[in-house]
Motif scaffolding. Structure first.
Motif, PDB file in Angstrom:
ATOM      1  N   LYS A   1     104.120  59.281 -10.629  1.00 32.45           N
ATOM      2  CA  LYS A   1     102.712  59.519 -10.978  1.00 32.45           C
ATOM      3  C   LYS A   1     101.784  59.296  -9.778  1.00 32.45           C
ATOM      4  N   ASP A   2     102.104  59.901  -8.648  1.00 34.15           N
ATOM      5  CA  ASP A   2     101.281  59.829  -7.436  1.00 34.15           C
ATOM      6  C   ASP A   2     101.255  58.430  -6.813  1.00 34.15           C
ATOM      7  N   TYR A   3     102.090  57.536  -7.282  1.00 27.15           N
ATOM      8  CA  TYR A   3     102.208  56.208  -6.687  1.00 27.15           C
ATOM      9  C   TYR A   3     103.575  56.086  -6.017  1.00 27.15           C
ATOM     10  N   MET A   4     103.578  55.533  -4.797  1.00 29.34           N
ATOM     11  CA  MET A   4     104.829  55.337  -4.079  1.00 29.34           C
ATOM     12  C   MET A   4     104.894  53.899  -3.599  1.00 29.34           C
ATOM     13  N   GLY A   5     106.031  53.269  -3.824  1.00 25.64           N
ATOM     14  CA  GLY A   5     106.187  51.890  -3.402  1.00 25.64           C
ATOM     15  C   GLY A   5     107.529  51.332  -3.844  1.00 25.64           C
ATOM     16  N   LYS A   6     107.623  49.999  -3.829  1.00 22.17           N
ATOM     17  CA  LYS A   6     108.871  49.319  -4.188  1.00 22.17           C
ATOM     18  C   LYS A   6     108.734  48.704  -5.572  1.00 22.17           C
ATOM     19  N   ILE A   7     109.752  48.904  -6.416  1.00 20.32           N
ATOM     20  CA  ILE A   7     109.747  48.362  -7.770  1.00 20.32           C
ATOM     21  C   ILE A   7     110.001  46.858  -7.697  1.00 20.32           C
ATOM     22  N   THR A   8     109.119  46.081  -8.335  1.00 22.07           N
ATOM     23  CA  THR A   8     109.273  44.628  -8.359  1.00 22.07           C
ATOM     24  C   THR A   8     109.696  44.108  -9.726  1.00 22.07           C
ATOM     25  N   GLU A   9     109.338  44.831 -10.795  1.00 21.85           N
ATOM     26  CA  GLU A   9     109.732  44.417 -12.148  1.00 21.85           C
ATOM     27  C   GLU A   9     109.928  45.652 -13.012  1.00 21.85           C
ATOM     28  N   VAL A  10     110.907  45.569 -13.929  1.00 22.12           N
ATOM     29  CA  VAL A  10     111.092  46.602 -14.955  1.00 22.12           C
ATOM     30  C   VAL A  10     111.138  45.874 -16.293  1.00 22.12           C
ATOM     31  N   ASN A  11     110.009  45.896 -17.013  1.00 22.72           N
ATOM     32  CA  ASN A  11     109.910  45.221 -18.300  1.00 22.72           C
ATOM     33  C   ASN A  11     110.125  46.213 -19.432  1.00 22.72           C
ATOM     34  N   LEU A  12     110.104  45.709 -20.657  1.00 19.58           N
ATOM     35  CA  LEU A  12     110.277  46.593 -21.806  1.00 19.58           C
ATOM     36  C   LEU A  12     109.028  47.422 -22.079  1.00 19.58           C
ATOM     37  N   ARG A  13     107.854  46.986 -21.598  1.00 23.23           N
ATOM     38  CA  ARG A  13     106.631  47.731 -21.872  1.00 23.23           C
ATOM     39  C   ARG A  13     106.091  48.467 -20.657  1.00 23.23           C
ATOM     40  N   ASP A  14     106.335  47.940 -19.454  1.00 23.65           N
ATOM     41  CA  ASP A  14     105.777  48.563 -18.252  1.00 23.65           C
ATOM     42  C   ASP A  14     106.680  48.317 -17.057  1.00 23.65           C
ATOM     43  N   THR A  15     106.387  49.064 -15.991  1.00 26.77           N
ATOM     44  CA  THR A  15     107.102  48.933 -14.727  1.00 26.77           C
ATOM     45  C   THR A  15     106.103  48.540 -13.649  1.00 26.77           C
ATOM     46  N   VAL A  16     106.422  47.521 -12.879  1.00 24.08           N
ATOM     47  CA  VAL A  16     105.515  46.997 -11.854  1.00 24.08           C
ATOM     48  C   VAL A  16     105.986  47.458 -10.479  1.00 24.08           C
ATOM     49  N   MET A  17     105.058  48.041  -9.720  1.00 25.21           N
ATOM     50  CA  MET A  17     105.362  48.562  -8.384  1.00 25.21           C
ATOM     51  C   MET A  17     104.398  47.959  -7.369  1.00 25.21           C
ATOM     52  N   GLU A  18     104.918  47.655  -6.198  1.00 33.05           N
ATOM     53  CA  GLU A  18     104.081  47.238  -5.074  1.00 33.05           C
ATOM     54  C   GLU A  18     104.045  48.365  -4.059  1.00 33.05           C
ATOM     55  N   THR A  19     102.852  48.951  -3.857  1.00 32.06           N
ATOM     56  CA  THR A  19     102.720  50.077  -2.949  1.00 32.06           C
ATOM     57  C   THR A  19     102.789  49.601  -1.509  1.00 32.06           C
ATOM     58  N   PHE A  20     102.915  50.556  -0.586  1.00 31.33           N
ATOM     59  CA  PHE A  20     103.008  50.214   0.827  1.00 31.33           C
ATOM     60  C   PHE A  20     101.666  49.788   1.408  1.00 31.33           C
ATOM     61  N   LYS A  21     100.599  49.910   0.615  1.00 38.15           N
ATOM     62  CA  LYS A  21      99.292  49.399   1.026  1.00 38.15           C
ATOM     63  C   LYS A  21      99.059  47.988   0.508  1.00 38.15           C
ATOM     64  N   GLY A  22     100.059  47.410  -0.144  1.00 32.58           N
ATOM     65  CA  GLY A  22      99.949  46.037  -0.638  1.00 32.58           C
ATOM     66  C   GLY A  22      99.330  45.924  -2.012  1.00 32.58           C
ATOM     67  N   GLN A  23      99.155  47.041  -2.714  1.00 30.54           N
ATOM     68  CA  GLN A  23      98.579  47.005  -4.053  1.00 30.54           C
ATOM     69  C   GLN A  23      99.687  46.909  -5.104  1.00 30.54           C
ATOM     70  N   VAL A  24      99.395  46.213  -6.194  1.00 32.03           N
ATOM     71  CA  VAL A  24     100.324  46.095  -7.311  1.00 32.03           C
ATOM     72  C   VAL A  24      99.890  47.065  -8.407  1.00 32.03           C
ATOM     73  N   VAL A  25     100.768  47.980  -8.769  1.00 35.45           N
ATOM     74  CA  VAL A  25     100.467  48.999  -9.779  1.00 35.45           C
ATOM     75  C   VAL A  25     101.364  48.758 -10.989  1.00 35.45           C
ATOM     76  N   ILE A  26     100.753  48.650 -12.170  1.00 38.99           N
ATOM     77  CA  ILE A  26     101.492  48.478 -13.422  1.00 38.99           C
ATOM     78  C   ILE A  26     101.459  49.815 -14.164  1.00 38.99           C
ATOM     79  N   ILE A  27     102.612  50.457 -14.287  1.00 41.18           N
ATOM     80  CA  ILE A  27     102.714  51.782 -14.893  1.00 41.18           C
ATOM     81  C   ILE A  27     103.351  51.655 -16.272  1.00 41.18           C
ATOM     82  N   PRO A  28     102.713  52.151 -17.329  1.00 36.81           N
ATOM     83  CA  PRO A  28     103.345  52.109 -18.659  1.00 36.81           C
ATOM     84  C   PRO A  28     104.672  52.858 -18.644  1.00 36.81           C
TER      85      PRO A  28
END
Length: 302
Positions: free
Chosen positions: A138-165
């Motif tokens: 979804k236009d976000y690129m980075g490293k996956i830090t968590e895979v939960n039952l409700r969402d997936t957490v990604m840390e982008t290469f700009k240092g931002q944390v993105v929580i994707i449903p």
């Protein structure tokens, strides 16, 4: 009011209830036995289910969830069995009807949460991505830090944390750069039309073939792709031996430096874009031939 009639009525009711209780004592004893045995069996089944799910999935949260669902299902069966033994069939029917209505209402009220939850379960089983993978979703690129039952957490290469449903992750394409444990770097270079192309190809290849962190299994490819507006363009394809973004950027930077030095040493021209400016109204006139209007109405050329 006749006190005697009232006392007789109460006595009759109490006698009836006592007789019904005495008749029901065997059923009560059996229901207690079934309930106690059912609780032990439910706990035993939960342990077995947890071990079985652990062999299929490494997600601890998901394994606990499924084992709990199995446990609650067995407990529900035990409770309904106990109620049936006590001849409380109407209560069982009422509970089932209430549970169905409540489940339907909750399904409508929390359909987005349920969709994310189910998507998380499918992701856990299919495993299109794992913690530590470098992906684009979804236009976000980075490293996956968590895979939960409700969402997936990604840390982008700009240092931002993105929580994707998880619904967005499951229903959209996933570009997983870590799946094959290496990444390809494509570099486009342009050279002058007057260059010896075979010579350019060899010099380019020699310049980048021994860059550190390149994959030893994949050879560097250099080939020409098109005739550009002011240059002949070639593509340099290199495989980096890790998907890590820092190494990927480092290899690309090193390739640009080496190619530029090699071209300078061999007098290979990387041309700038060339533009031809036409100043005539109908075309075909350079700037020094365009007439200039002067104040007295006459015209003269530059």
């Amino acid at each position: 009011m006749d006190i005697k009639k009232i006392s007789d009525l109460i006595s009759e009711k109490l006698t009836y209830w006592l007789e019904s209780l005495i008749k029901l004592l065997p059923n009560i004893f059996l229901a207690v036995v079934v309930l106690v045995l059912g609780l032990f069996i439910a706990k035993f089944i939960r342990k077995i289910a947890h071990k079985l799910f652990a062999k299929v999935s490494k997600n601890i949260t998901l394994n606990n969830l499924f084992s709990s669902i199995v446990y609650l299902t067995v407990i529900g069966i035990v409770i309904f069995t106990v109620l049936s033994i006590l001849k409380l069939d109407k209560a069982v029917t009422s509970i089932l009807a209430g549970a169905g209505i409540l489940g339907l209402a909750l399904a409508f009220a929390f359909q987005d949460i349920a969709a994310n939850f189910m998507s998380g379960i499918f992701i856990s089983f299919r495993k299109p991505l794992r913690v530590g993978d470098i992906v684009e979703v979804k236009d976000y690129m980075g490293k996956i830090t968590e895979v939960n039952l409700r969402d997936t957490v990604m840390e982008t290469f700009k240092g931002q944390v993105v929580i994707i449903p998880n619904k967005e992750v499951f229903q959209n394409p996933i570009e997983n750069y870590s799946h094959i444990r290496k990444r390809r770097f494509d570099l486009t270079v342009g050279v002058s039309y007057g260059e010896d192309l075979e010579k350019v190809q060899k010099i380019t290849y020699d310049a980048v073939k021994d860059i550190p962190d390149l994959s030893e299994e994949d050879e560097v490819k250099v080939f020409f792709t098109e005739f550009g507006d002011s240059s002949i363009n070639l593509s340099v394809r290199m495989w980096v031996n890790t998907p890590e973004q820092s190494v990927y950027n480092k290899v690309g930077s090193e390739a640009i430096i080496r190619i530029k030095k090699a071209y300078d040493a061999n007098e290979i021209v990387i041309p700038f874009p060339i533009r031809t400016l036409d100043f005539g109204i109908k075309g075909g006139l350079p700037l020094n031939e365009v007439p200039i209007q002067i104040s007295n109405g006459t015209e003269k050329k530059q």
